[in-house]
Write a protein that holds these residues in place. Structure first.
Motif, PDB file in Angstrom:
ATOM      1  N   ALA A  76       0.838  -1.196   0.000  1.00 50.00           N
ATOM      2  CA  ALA A  76       0.000   0.000   0.000  1.00 50.00           C
ATOM      3  C   ALA A  76       0.873   1.246   0.000  1.00 50.00           C
ATOM      4  O   ALA A  76       1.960   1.264   0.606  1.00 50.00           O
ATOM      5  CB  ALA A  76      -0.913   0.001   1.208  1.00 50.00           C
ATOM      6  N   VAL A  77       0.403   2.275  -0.671  1.00 46.67           N
ATOM      7  CA  VAL A  77       1.107   3.556  -0.658  1.00 46.67           C
ATOM      8  C   VAL A  77       0.915   4.181   0.725  1.00 46.67           C
ATOM      9  O   VAL A  77      -0.222   4.287   1.200  1.00 46.67           O
ATOM     10  CB  VAL A  77       0.560   4.492  -1.746  1.00 46.67           C
ATOM     11  N   PRO A  78       1.995   4.558   1.404  1.00 46.23           N
ATOM     12  CA  PRO A  78       1.878   5.091   2.760  1.00 46.23           C
ATOM     13  C   PRO A  78       1.017   6.353   2.813  1.00 46.23           C
ATOM     14  O   PRO A  78       1.081   7.196   1.921  1.00 46.23           O
ATOM     15  CB  PRO A  78       3.322   5.402   3.151  1.00 46.23           C
ATOM     16  N   ALA A  79       0.238   6.456   3.886  1.00 43.24           N
ATOM     17  CA  ALA A  79      -0.610   7.634   4.071  1.00 43.24           C
ATOM     18  C   ALA A  79       0.103   8.739   4.830  1.00 43.24           C
ATOM     19  O   ALA A  79      -0.255   9.916   4.728  1.00 43.24           O
ATOM     20  CB  ALA A  79      -1.886   7.247   4.808  1.00 43.24           C
ATOM     21  N   ALA A  80       1.134   8.361   5.599  1.00 47.23           N
ATOM     22  CA  ALA A  80       1.849   9.350   6.406  1.00 47.23           C
ATOM     23  C   ALA A  80       2.541  10.383   5.524  1.00 47.23           C
ATOM     24  O   ALA A  80       3.086  10.053   4.459  1.00 47.23           O
ATOM     25  CB  ALA A  80       2.880   8.652   7.293  1.00 47.23           C
ATOM     26  N   ALA A  81       2.546  11.615   5.973  1.00 43.30           N
ATOM     27  CA  ALA A  81       3.101  12.716   5.168  1.00 43.30           C
ATOM     28  C   ALA A  81       4.596  12.555   4.926  1.00 43.30           C
ATOM     29  O   ALA A  81       5.122  13.039   3.920  1.00 43.30           O
ATOM     30  CB  ALA A  81       2.819  14.051   5.854  1.00 43.30           C
ATOM     31  N   THR A 146       0.860   1.924 -10.043  1.00 50.85           N
ATOM     32  CA  THR A 146       0.129   3.172 -10.337  1.00 50.85           C
ATOM     33  C   THR A 146       0.894   4.372  -9.792  1.00 50.85           C
ATOM     34  O   THR A 146       0.389   5.116  -8.947  1.00 50.85           O
ATOM     35  CB  THR A 146      -1.284   3.133  -9.738  1.00 50.85           C
ATOM     36  N   PRO A 147       2.127   4.584 -10.259  1.00 47.10           N
ATOM     37  CA  PRO A 147       2.917   5.708  -9.738  1.00 47.10           C
ATOM     38  C   PRO A 147       2.333   7.045 -10.168  1.00 47.10           C
ATOM     39  O   PRO A 147       1.622   7.152 -11.166  1.00 47.10           O
ATOM     40  CB  PRO A 147       4.290   5.482 -10.371  1.00 47.10           C
ATOM     41  N   GLU A 148       2.669   8.062  -9.375  1.00 49.01           N
ATOM     42  CA  GLU A 148       2.188   9.416  -9.660  1.00 49.01           C
ATOM     43  C   GLU A 148       3.171  10.224 -10.483  1.00 49.01           C
ATOM     44  O   GLU A 148       2.791  11.201 -11.141  1.00 49.01           O
ATOM     45  CB  GLU A 148       1.904  10.144  -8.348  1.00 49.01           C
ATOM     46  N   LEU A 241      17.432  12.732  -1.975  1.00 48.75           N
ATOM     47  CA  LEU A 241      16.391  12.257  -1.059  1.00 48.75           C
ATOM     48  C   LEU A 241      15.584  13.419  -0.487  1.00 48.75           C
ATOM     49  O   LEU A 241      14.362  13.304  -0.310  1.00 48.75           O
ATOM     50  CB  LEU A 241      17.021  11.423   0.056  1.00 48.75           C
ATOM     51  N   LEU A 242      16.224  14.527  -0.195  1.00 47.54           N
ATOM     52  CA  LEU A 242      15.482  15.709   0.251  1.00 47.54           C
ATOM     53  C   LEU A 242      14.560  16.227  -0.846  1.00 47.54           C
ATOM     54  O   LEU A 242      13.424  16.650  -0.584  1.00 47.54           O
ATOM     55  CB  LEU A 242      16.456  16.808   0.688  1.00 47.54           C
ATOM     56  N   TRP A 243      15.020  16.191  -2.072  1.00 44.92           N
ATOM     57  CA  TRP A 243      14.216  16.632  -3.217  1.00 44.92           C
ATOM     58  C   TRP A 243      12.989  15.737  -3.387  1.00 44.92           C
ATOM     59  O   TRP A 243      11.877  16.219  -3.626  1.00 44.92           O
ATOM     60  CB  TRP A 243      15.085  16.608  -4.471  1.00 44.92           C
ATOM     61  N   PRO A 248       5.227  16.446  -3.933  1.00 42.04           N
ATOM     62  CA  PRO A 248       3.919  16.143  -3.341  1.00 42.04           C
ATOM     63  C   PRO A 248       3.502  14.680  -3.479  1.00 42.04           C
ATOM     64  O   PRO A 248       2.655  14.208  -2.722  1.00 42.04           O
ATOM     65  CB  PRO A 248       2.963  17.062  -4.118  1.00 42.04           C
ATOM     66  N   GLU A 249       4.105  13.953  -4.434  1.00 47.58           N
ATOM     67  CA  GLU A 249       3.664  12.583  -4.680  1.00 47.58           C
ATOM     68  C   GLU A 249       4.134  11.631  -3.568  1.00 47.58           C
ATOM     69  O   GLU A 249       5.193  11.817  -2.979  1.00 47.58           O
ATOM     70  CB  GLU A 249       4.203  12.085  -6.022  1.00 47.58           C
ATOM     71  N   HIS A 250       3.344  10.566  -3.376  1.00 47.87           N
ATOM     72  CA  HIS A 250       3.701   9.535  -2.396  1.00 47.87           C
ATOM     73  C   HIS A 250       4.053   8.206  -3.053  1.00 47.87           C
ATOM     74  O   HIS A 250       4.464   7.272  -2.364  1.00 47.87           O
ATOM     75  CB  HIS A 250       2.545   9.328  -1.404  1.00 47.87           C
ATOM     76  N   HIS A 251       3.866   8.112  -4.361  1.00 45.34           N
ATOM     77  CA  HIS A 251       4.212   6.889  -5.090  1.00 45.34           C
ATOM     78  C   HIS A 251       5.055   7.299  -6.294  1.00 45.34           C
ATOM     79  O   HIS A 251       4.547   7.893  -7.245  1.00 45.34           O
ATOM     80  CB  HIS A 251       2.941   6.158  -5.532  1.00 45.34           C
ATOM     81  N   ILE A 252       6.360   6.995  -6.232  1.00 46.67           N
ATOM     82  CA  ILE A 252       7.335   7.557  -7.161  1.00 46.67           C
ATOM     83  C   ILE A 252       8.197   6.451  -7.761  1.00 46.67           C
ATOM     84  O   ILE A 252       8.508   5.459  -7.096  1.00 46.67           O
ATOM     85  CB  ILE A 252       8.234   8.580  -6.429  1.00 46.67           C
ATOM     86  N   VAL A 253       8.589   6.643  -9.009  1.00 46.26           N
ATOM     87  CA  VAL A 253       9.601   5.804  -9.640  1.00 46.26           C
ATOM     88  C   VAL A 253      10.825   6.665  -9.904  1.00 46.26           C
ATOM     89  O   VAL A 253      10.702   7.801 -10.382  1.00 46.26           O
ATOM     90  CB  VAL A 253       9.098   5.212 -10.974  1.00 46.26           C
TER      91      VAL A 253
END
Length: 298
Positions: A76-81, A146-148, A241-243, A248-253
């Motif tokens: 699951a894509v994490p919900a935490a910010a 389903t990456p953003e 990693l900071l970038w 805003p995305e939580h699911h990234i490639v």
């Protein structure tokens, strides 16, 4: 008559493949199991050098710690910010990889930068047919995701790999593709790690957004005489990693390269367990994708 260099390379490759199969069957956690035998010492020294830079990278992060744990593709894509699911990819085989294998097999003990390319024939090396096949082999996994956003190194081989692997997402789902200079391979001295101009890249890859690339020419090349150090690469990995955290995305490639990925997972990342570290810190094979849950904490 068969080229003796090719015979040597073929023997090394066969022994490497056999070792990988055996290590997997035995459940080995040897982080060098997927490295060709004649490259193992160089990889070991490189990873040790990056790990020695962890205190400097931690100071550079200014109070932010970054941790990772391996997760399955369908996690699951994490919900935490402060937590994201990221798929990290090393590009498929490039023409420079082929040249380097032959060179190292014929010249044991020689460094990467000893391979001369005065005509810049390998500049910003592209994928071989095998590299394109490795990228295409990722499509089965990619099509379940389903990456953003798809983040790519501006270097051609990483961009090509990402565009092939996620072709369906880009073509039918409008997945945005964003070039990030921080994902650039370690640079300096060797021509295949010098990228083309942004103008040339835009012409080659019109589907990629280069708006965040601020330098027309490769900013890490300089005069070509300085190769980035472990320290410099680790700090750049920390900035990458900071970038990613700032996006805003939580699911990234992220499609990148062996050395910058090694810096991310060895020079910066922290791990809750040795098992997590073993799964993520080893050298990436060409065309390999690893999925991790990454968390940033202050």
């Amino acid at each position: 008559q068969e080229d003796p260099h090719c015979v040597i390379e073929g023997w090394f490759t066969a022994m490497w493949a056999f070792g990988v199969v055996v290590s997997r069957l035995l459940g080995s956690t040897d982080e060098h199991a997927n490295v060709l035998p004649h490259e193992r010492n160089a990889v070991r020294v490189f990873l040790d050098g990056l790990r020695a830079c962890q205190p400097a990278a931690a100071a550079h992060l200014a109070g932010v710690s970054v941790s990772a744990r391996p997760v399955p593709d369908d996690a699951a894509v994490p919900a935490a910010a402060n937590t994201k699911k990221i798929h990290f990819i090393r590009h498929g085989q490039g023409f420079h990889n082929v040249a380097l294998k032959s060179f190292r097999a014929a010249n044991p003990g020689k460094a990467t930068e000893d391979l001369s390319d005065p005509e810049f024939t390998l500049i910003d090396a592209q994928l071989t047919a095998q590299g394109e096949a490795e990228a295409a082999a990722l499509q089965t996994r990619a099509n379940t995701l389903t990456p953003e956003v798809l983040v790519v190194s501006p270097m051609r081989r990483a961009t090509q790999t990402a565009l092939i692997a996620f072709r369906h997402h880009i073509g039918s789902k409008g997945l945005p593709v964003v070039a990030c200079e921080l994902a650039h391979e370690i640079s300096g001295k060797v021509t295949w790690d010098k990228r083309l101009s942004v103008a040339a890249l835009r012409q080659a890859f019109p589907e990629v957004d280069y708006s965040q690339i601020t330098s027309e020419e490769d900013p890490y090349w300089g005069d070509g005489t300085h190769r980035e150090t472990h320290h410099e690469l680790s700090l750049r990995a920390a900035d990458l990693l900071l970038w990613l955290n700032a996006r805003p995305e939580h699911h990234i490639v992220v499609a990148a390269h062996s050395s910058i990925l090694a810096a991310v997972f060895n020079g910066v990342m922290q791990y809750a367990t040795p098992t997590d570290a073993d799964a993520l810190r080893s050298w990436f094979q060409t065309g390999e994708m690893r999925t991790a849950e990454v968390a940033w904490q202050r």
